[in-house]
Write a protein that holds these residues in place. Structure first.
Motif, PDB file in Angstrom:
ATOM      1  N   MET A 103       8.377   4.724   9.372  1.00 18.37           N
ATOM      2  CA  MET A 103       7.455   4.160   8.410  1.00 18.37           C
ATOM      3  C   MET A 103       7.114   5.286   7.440  1.00 18.37           C
ATOM      4  SD  MET A 103       3.753   2.366   8.758  1.00 18.37           S
ATOM      5  CE  MET A 103       2.862   3.886   8.933  1.00 18.37           C
ATOM      6  N   CYS A 104       7.421   5.095   6.174  1.00 20.34           N
ATOM      7  CA  CYS A 104       7.262   6.159   5.187  1.00 20.34           C
ATOM      8  C   CYS A 104       6.302   5.729   4.091  1.00 20.34           C
ATOM      9  CB  CYS A 104       8.613   6.501   4.561  1.00 20.34           C
ATOM     10  SG  CYS A 104       9.829   7.077   5.750  1.00 20.34           S
ATOM     11  N   ARG A 105       5.667   6.706   3.503  1.00 22.06           N
ATOM     12  CA  ARG A 105       4.831   6.431   2.343  1.00 22.06           C
ATOM     13  C   ARG A 105       5.518   6.980   1.103  1.00 22.06           C
ATOM     14  NH1 ARG A 105      -0.056  10.779   3.372  1.00 22.06           N
ATOM     15  NH2 ARG A 105       1.278  12.588   3.183  1.00 22.06           N
ATOM     16  N   ILE A 106       5.288   6.305  -0.022  1.00 20.11           N
ATOM     17  CA  ILE A 106       5.855   6.744  -1.293  1.00 20.11           C
ATOM     18  C   ILE A 106       4.886   7.754  -1.885  1.00 20.11           C
ATOM     19  CG2 ILE A 106       6.608   6.018  -3.578  1.00 20.11           C
ATOM     20  CD1 ILE A 106       7.104   3.236  -2.313  1.00 20.11           C
ATOM     21  N   ARG A 107       5.403   8.920  -2.218  1.00 16.89           N
ATOM     22  CA  ARG A 107       4.560   9.992  -2.767  1.00 16.89           C
ATOM     23  C   ARG A 107       3.825   9.518  -4.005  1.00 16.89           C
ATOM     24  NH1 ARG A 107       7.973  14.926  -4.219  1.00 16.89           N
ATOM     25  NH2 ARG A 107       6.014  15.329  -5.255  1.00 16.89           N
ATOM     26  N   GLY A 108       2.655  10.091  -4.244  1.00 18.57           N
ATOM     27  CA  GLY A 108       1.853   9.728  -5.401  1.00 18.57           C
ATOM     28  C   GLY A 108       2.553  10.006  -6.710  1.00 18.57           C
ATOM     29  N   ALA A 150       0.830  -1.207   0.000  1.00 19.87           N
ATOM     30  CA  ALA A 150       0.000   0.000   0.000  1.00 19.87           C
ATOM     31  C   ALA A 150       0.863   1.256   0.000  1.00 19.87           C
ATOM     32  CB  ALA A 150      -0.979   0.012   1.178  1.00 19.87           C
ATOM     33  N   SER A 151       1.945   1.250  -0.772  1.00 14.62           N
ATOM     34  CA  SER A 151       2.869   2.385  -0.914  1.00 14.62           C
ATOM     35  C   SER A 151       3.535   2.784   0.392  1.00 14.62           C
ATOM     36  CB  SER A 151       2.150   3.590  -1.513  1.00 14.62           C
ATOM     37  OG  SER A 151       1.633   3.271  -2.769  1.00 14.62           O
TER      38      SER A 151
END
Length: 107
Positions: free
Chosen positions: A53-58, A39-40
């Motif tokens: 914990m990081c999210r990958i930019r859109g 989930a990115s």
């Protein structure tokens, strides 16, 4: 006139690589991807000693594929320091340049 590269071979010009470095004003930190969560989302061990914990930019989701072991730039969130956004992924030659210049500490 023959141009010589760093090894002294004539005819081969030296390749110049431009590498984006983290901007301290924008709170950017270098890190290494430890694991993929789906989930990115990824877990990144940052150079400041924090595992985030990081999210990958859109903007990066479909254009740049992030894998375990990749070196990335992370922007920590202002509210929760243990979370952040991945804004950039480095290629192999860029990582070796960062190590040579002292941006990355080799294990």
């Amino acid at each position: 006139m023959n141009r010589r590269n760093s090894r002294g071979r004539p005819g081969e010009s030296e390749v110049i690589t431009r590498v984006r470095t983290p901007n301290k004003k924008d709170r950017e930190v270098l890190g290494t991807v430890i694991s993929m969560l789906g989930a990115s989302r990824v877990v990144v061990r940052c150079m400041d000693g924090v595992t985030r914990m990081c999210r990958i930019r859109g903007k990066m989701k479909k254009r740049v594929w992030v894998r375990e072991g990749d070196v990335v730039i992370v922007v920590p969130w202002e509210i929760q320091d243990e979370k952040g956004d991945v804004t950039w992924r480095y290629t192999g030659p860029q990582v070796s340049w960062l190590e040579r210049k002292g941006y990355l500490k080799s294990p």
